[in-house]
Motif scaffolding. Structure first.
Motif, mmCIF file in Angstrom:
data_model
loop_
_atom_site.group_PDB
_atom_site.id
_atom_site.type_symbol
_atom_site.label_atom_id
_atom_site.label_comp_id
_atom_site.label_asym_id
_atom_site.label_seq_id
_atom_site.Cartn_x
_atom_site.Cartn_y
_atom_site.Cartn_z
ATOM 1 N N TYR A 121 4.336 6.741 -0.725
ATOM 2 C CA TYR A 121 4.939 6.999 0.581
ATOM 3 C C TYR A 121 6.289 6.290 0.710
ATOM 4 C CZ TYR A 121 5.553 7.173 5.626
ATOM 5 O OH TYR A 121 6.054 7.371 6.868
ATOM 6 N N ALA A 122 6.406 5.103 0.152
ATOM 7 C CA ALA A 122 7.656 4.352 0.246
ATOM 8 C C ALA A 122 8.784 5.110 -0.458
ATOM 9 C CB ALA A 122 7.499 2.958 -0.346
ATOM 10 N N GLN A 123 8.493 5.706 -1.598
ATOM 11 C CA GLN A 123 9.510 6.470 -2.326
ATOM 12 C C GLN A 123 9.915 7.714 -1.532
ATOM 13 O OE1 GLN A 123 11.048 5.406 -4.987
ATOM 14 N NE2 GLN A 123 12.354 7.197 -5.095
ATOM 15 N N GLU A 124 8.952 8.375 -0.905
ATOM 16 C CA GLU A 124 9.259 9.545 -0.083
ATOM 17 C C GLU A 124 10.162 9.156 1.088
ATOM 18 O OE1 GLU A 124 5.572 11.214 1.189
ATOM 19 O OE2 GLU A 124 4.890 11.613 -0.859
ATOM 20 N N GLU A 125 9.858 8.047 1.729
ATOM 21 C CA GLU A 125 10.677 7.575 2.838
ATOM 22 C C GLU A 125 12.080 7.231 2.365
ATOM 23 O OE1 GLU A 125 10.487 6.833 6.369
ATOM 24 O OE2 GLU A 125 9.077 8.445 5.996
ATOM 25 N N LYS A 126 12.176 6.608 1.199
ATOM 26 C CA LYS A 126 13.477 6.250 0.644
ATOM 27 C C LYS A 126 14.310 7.499 0.372
ATOM 28 C CE LYS A 126 15.467 3.639 -3.194
ATOM 29 N NZ LYS A 126 15.164 2.878 -4.417
ATOM 30 N N GLU A 127 13.715 8.521 -0.193
ATOM 31 C CA GLU A 127 14.423 9.772 -0.467
ATOM 32 C C GLU A 127 14.828 10.472 0.834
ATOM 33 O OE1 GLU A 127 15.527 10.974 -3.339
ATOM 34 O OE2 GLU A 127 14.773 9.129 -4.256
ATOM 35 N N ALA A 176 0.829 -1.202 0.000
ATOM 36 C CA ALA A 176 0.000 0.000 0.000
ATOM 37 C C ALA A 176 0.871 1.264 0.000
ATOM 38 C CB ALA A 176 -0.934 0.002 1.215
ATOM 39 N N ALA A 177 1.977 1.253 0.739
ATOM 40 C CA ALA A 177 2.872 2.409 0.769
ATOM 41 C C ALA A 177 3.518 2.628 -0.589
ATOM 42 C CB ALA A 177 3.945 2.207 1.834
#
Length: 94
Positions: free
Chosen positions: A34-40, A28-29
């Motif tokens: 959201y997962a890409q934002e967290e990775k960045e 879902a992230a």
């Protein structure tokens, strides 16, 4: 004959144990971005940390060079008979 309640319980227990809930959260992230934002964000934090570490290393090296220079200069003054050499500061730990 299949005992459905036992089978459903076993499958749900196995899915819970294997982290199906976390897999679904991750999926879902990823779909929401959201997962890409967290990775960045994580990459930026690592980059900032590396920059701070490099700055600290430069400062420590400069400090070491200054201490070596002052020690060498002090030795030269003593060898040349200079009498009015101030004492080493008390707050410097070697």
């Amino acid at each position: 004959m299949v005992d459905w309640p036992v089978l459903i319980t076993a499958v749900s227990t196995l899915a819970g144990t294997l982290g199906l809930r976390e897999i679904l959260r991750g999926w879902a992230a990823k779909r929401s971005g959201y997962a890409q934002e967290e990775k960045e964000r994580y990459k930026n934090l690592l980059r900032e940390n590396d920059q701070k570490d490099a700055r600290i290393d430069r400062l420590l090296e400069d400090n070491r060079k200054q201490r070596e220079y002052s020690s060498e200069l002090r030795r030269m003054l003593i060898e040349n008979g200079i009498k009015n050499i101030p004492d080493w500061p008390k707050d410097i730990a070697y």
